[in-house]
Design a protein around this motif. Structure first.
Motif, PDB file in Angstrom:
ATOM      1  N   ASP A  93       0.852  -1.184   0.000  1.00 17.87           N
ATOM      2  CA  ASP A  93       0.000   0.000   0.000  1.00 17.87           C
ATOM      3  C   ASP A  93       0.894   1.242   0.000  1.00 17.87           C
ATOM      4  OD1 ASP A  93       0.969   0.233   2.611  1.00 17.87           O
ATOM      5  OD2 ASP A  93      -0.836  -0.626   3.495  1.00 17.87           O
ATOM      6  N   LEU A  94       0.269   2.419  -0.091  1.00 13.93           N
ATOM      7  CA  LEU A  94       1.043   3.654  -0.153  1.00 13.93           C
ATOM      8  C   LEU A  94       1.800   3.918   1.137  1.00 13.93           C
ATOM      9  CD1 LEU A  94      -1.331   6.129  -2.039  1.00 13.93           C
ATOM     10  CD2 LEU A  94       0.586   4.794  -2.945  1.00 13.93           C
ATOM     11  N   ALA A  95       1.264   3.464   2.271  1.00 16.03           N
ATOM     12  CA  ALA A  95       1.950   3.682   3.545  1.00 16.03           C
ATOM     13  C   ALA A  95       3.310   2.998   3.550  1.00 16.03           C
ATOM     14  CB  ALA A  95       1.083   3.173   4.693  1.00 16.03           C
ATOM     15  N   GLU A  96       3.372   1.789   3.027  1.00 16.39           N
ATOM     16  CA  GLU A  96       4.653   1.077   2.978  1.00 16.39           C
ATOM     17  C   GLU A  96       5.616   1.769   2.022  1.00 16.39           C
ATOM     18  OE1 GLU A  96       6.352  -3.327   1.707  1.00 16.39           O
ATOM     19  OE2 GLU A  96       4.287  -3.123   2.475  1.00 16.39           O
ATOM     20  N   VAL A  97       5.115   2.261   0.893  1.00 12.93           N
ATOM     21  CA  VAL A  97       5.970   2.986  -0.047  1.00 12.93           C
ATOM     22  C   VAL A  97       6.530   4.240   0.615  1.00 12.93           C
ATOM     23  CG1 VAL A  97       6.026   4.225  -2.241  1.00 12.93           C
ATOM     24  CG2 VAL A  97       4.725   2.093  -2.045  1.00 12.93           C
ATOM     25  N   LEU A  98       5.693   4.967   1.345  1.00 12.49           N
ATOM     26  CA  LEU A  98       6.148   6.197   1.992  1.00 12.49           C
ATOM     27  C   LEU A  98       7.219   5.919   3.035  1.00 12.49           C
ATOM     28  CD1 LEU A  98       5.773   9.264   2.185  1.00 12.49           C
ATOM     29  CD2 LEU A  98       4.020   8.861   3.927  1.00 12.49           C
ATOM     30  N   ARG A  99       7.080   4.843   3.777  1.00  5.49           N
ATOM     31  CA  ARG A  99       8.111   4.518   4.783  1.00  5.49           C
ATOM     32  C   ARG A  99       9.422   4.154   4.113  1.00  5.49           C
ATOM     33  NH1 ARG A  99       5.844   4.675   9.629  1.00  5.49           N
ATOM     34  NH2 ARG A  99       3.615   4.236   9.829  1.00  5.49           N
ATOM     35  N   ARG A 100       9.375   3.540   2.957  1.00 13.23           N
ATOM     36  CA  ARG A 100      10.611   3.263   2.215  1.00 13.23           C
ATOM     37  C   ARG A 100      11.272   4.577   1.781  1.00 13.23           C
ATOM     38  NH1 ARG A 100      10.273  -1.908  -0.513  1.00 13.23           N
ATOM     39  NH2 ARG A 100      12.022  -1.267  -1.831  1.00 13.23           N
ATOM     40  N   LEU A 101      10.475   5.536   1.371  1.00  6.04           N
ATOM     41  CA  LEU A 101      11.036   6.831   0.989  1.00  6.04           C
ATOM     42  C   LEU A 101      11.685   7.516   2.191  1.00  6.04           C
ATOM     43  CD1 LEU A 101       8.283   8.337  -1.359  1.00  6.04           C
ATOM     44  CD2 LEU A 101      10.134   6.767  -1.900  1.00  6.04           C
ATOM     45  N   GLU A 102      11.058   7.400   3.356  1.00  4.04           N
ATOM     46  CA  GLU A 102      11.628   8.007   4.565  1.00  4.04           C
ATOM     47  C   GLU A 102      12.985   7.401   4.885  1.00  4.04           C
ATOM     48  OE1 GLU A 102      10.064   9.021   9.060  1.00  4.04           O
ATOM     49  OE2 GLU A 102       9.823   6.979   8.311  1.00  4.04           O
ATOM     50  N   ARG A 103      13.120   6.090   4.767  1.00  7.46           N
ATOM     51  CA  ARG A 103      14.403   5.445   5.052  1.00  7.46           C
ATOM     52  C   ARG A 103      15.465   5.862   4.036  1.00  7.46           C
ATOM     53  NH1 ARG A 103      10.890   1.031   6.333  1.00  7.46           N
ATOM     54  NH2 ARG A 103      11.248   0.038   4.305  1.00  7.46           N
ATOM     55  N   ALA A 104      15.066   6.000   2.765  1.00  8.15           N
ATOM     56  CA  ALA A 104      16.031   6.431   1.750  1.00  8.15           C
ATOM     57  C   ALA A 104      16.522   7.846   2.024  1.00  8.15           C
ATOM     58  CB  ALA A 104      15.391   6.350   0.363  1.00  8.15           C
ATOM     59  N   LEU A 105      15.621   8.723   2.443  1.00 10.84           N
ATOM     60  CA  LEU A 105      16.020  10.096   2.757  1.00 10.84           C
ATOM     61  C   LEU A 105      16.956  10.122   3.956  1.00 10.84           C
ATOM     62  CD1 LEU A 105      15.778  13.118   2.244  1.00 10.84           C
ATOM     63  CD2 LEU A 105      13.720  13.133   3.666  1.00 10.84           C
ATOM     64  N   ALA A 106      16.681   9.283   4.961  1.00 12.70           N
ATOM     65  CA  ALA A 106      17.559   9.220   6.136  1.00 12.70           C
ATOM     66  C   ALA A 106      18.960   8.756   5.746  1.00 12.70           C
ATOM     67  CB  ALA A 106      16.959   8.283   7.182  1.00 12.70           C
ATOM     68  N   ARG A 107      19.056   7.787   4.834  1.00 15.08           N
ATOM     69  CA  ARG A 107      20.378   7.336   4.371  1.00 15.08           C
ATOM     70  C   ARG A 107      21.094   8.463   3.637  1.00 15.08           C
ATOM     71  NH1 ARG A 107      17.378   2.625   3.083  1.00 15.08           N
ATOM     72  NH2 ARG A 107      17.260   3.264   0.890  1.00 15.08           N
ATOM     73  N   GLN A 108      20.375   9.228   2.841  1.00 12.00           N
ATOM     74  CA  GLN A 108      20.979  10.352   2.133  1.00 12.00           C
ATOM     75  C   GLN A 108      21.526  11.388   3.100  1.00 12.00           C
ATOM     76  OE1 GLN A 108      21.737  11.077  -0.892  1.00 12.00           O
ATOM     77  NE2 GLN A 108      21.903  13.310  -0.953  1.00 12.00           N
ATOM     78  N   VAL A 109      20.777  11.694   4.146  1.00 14.48           N
ATOM     79  CA  VAL A 109      21.221  12.675   5.139  1.00 14.48           C
ATOM     80  C   VAL A 109      22.460  12.174   5.866  1.00 14.48           C
ATOM     81  CG1 VAL A 109      20.588  13.844   7.281  1.00 14.48           C
ATOM     82  CG2 VAL A 109      18.929  13.670   5.414  1.00 14.48           C
TER      83      VAL A 109
END
Length: 338
Positions: free
Chosen positions: A157-173
């Motif tokens: 679902d979209l919630a799982e996709v959004l959490r993946r995006l959050e983890r990717a942004l954290a790795r970038q930071v």
């Protein structure tokens, strides 16, 4: 090392002609009897020789620099197109068109990214806007976009996709923190899912809500306050996906970044995106590419050139060709998007 060796013959050729001209001028000065005379005619001839040599060297250097600039632009365009390639004209039966403007002259992308992908769950769409603008925001935007492309097929679902995006942004930071280049980084994100029956579902993290186009009528899709931008605060444990009814045949959605509505004219007035969209959508039949072209033209005229922030527009049109076994029955008894 290989690149250095490959570049040496080219550099030698680029330096060969100016060197030959300089050697010819020096030889003339040292060996030609006319160059040794002090008469007016001799000085005129010597000046003409050195002027011709100097002009030739300047023109040669100019041509070399222009050639290298064109090559650099070709490489940059290829890299930018690899990050954000053109969308296909249709995605799972929806007509799609997109346009973007970078606040940095010469750049084709910036901190605004978008993507539309057909999946087994329906058409999933991303519209994101990284903090900052122009080339400085590309790294953050690329991290989110690449993560979306990986997660869009796997997330149930979209919630799982959004959490993946959050983890990717954290790795970038974290990666930027190791290079001492980290700053407060966040991304506004709008996720849409247009299912096979036309139902629209959404998750919004600080992003402008899209516009719904029904004929010549334009209305905002907003129903509730969005979540904070991604990266400012951790996502809550519960991420309720909002349901927005059905996208009916003939209707379209326009997703955009805030650079479109924040563009100002010389008197400080904001660009009326909704009105410009309504004016552009009056002509039948609705053509997403034509609508975006007219909106961008109006925006550039309003802002007297390139706007101060990046701009991205993405339009999805249900032109009636998107049919499935249950679509007719569902849309007949459903309301359109509010």
């Amino acid at each position: 090392m290989i690149r250095i060796k490959a570049g040496l013959p080219r550099r030698a050729r680029s330096l060969g002609l100016p060197t030959a001209w300089g050697a010819s001028a020096l030889t003339y000065k040292l060996t030609c009897p006319l160059a040794q005379q002090d008469g007016l005619g001799a000085r005129f001839v010597s000046g003409a020789v050195f002027f011709a040599v100097g002009t030739g060297i300047v023109l040669h250097v100019r041509r070399t620099l222009l050639r290298e600039l064109r090559q650099a632009r070709r490489i940059a365009c290829a890299a930018q197109s690899a990050l954000l390639p053109p969308l296909p004209p249709r995605v799972d039966g929806l007509s799609v068109a997109a346009a973007r403007l970078s606040a940095d002259p010469g750049a084709t992308i910036g901190g605004d990214v978008y993507e539309a992908v057909g999946t087994e769950h329906g058409v999933r769409v991303l519209m994101g806007d990284a903090r900052g603008h122009g080339l400085a925001a590309v790294g953050t935007a690329a991290a989110v976009l690449n993560s979306f492309r990986e997660a869009v097929h796997d997330g149930k679902d979209l919630a799982e996709v959004l959490r993946r995006l959050e983890r990717a942004l954290a790795r970038q930071v974290r990666s930027r923190a190791r290079d001492d280049t980290a700053d407060e980084e966040f991304v506004t994100v709008l996720l849409l899912e247009i299912r096979a029956d036309g139902e629209v579902r959404a998750l919004n993290c600080g992003h402008p809500w899209p516009y719904l186009i029904t004929g010549a009528e334009v209305a905002s899709l907003a129903r509730a306050e969005p979540l904070p931008p991604l990266g400012l605060f951790p996502l809550p444990d519960d991420l309720p996906v909002e349901r927005h009814g059905l996208l009916l045949p003939g209707q379209a959605l326009l997703l955009h970044t805030d650079g479109a509505e924040d563009a100002r004219d010389a008197r400080g007035r904001f660009f009326p995106l909704g009105q410009a969209l309504a004016d552009a959508a009056r002509e039948e039949p609705l053509c997403p590419r034509r609508v975006l072209r007219r909106v961008l033209t109006a925006l550039l005229q309003h802002s007297d050139g390139f706007p101060a922030d990046d701009v991205a527009l993405l339009m999805l049109h249900h032109d009636g060709a998107r049919t499935g076994p249950d679509t007719v029955a569902l849309t007949q008894g459903a309301d359109s998007l509010p």
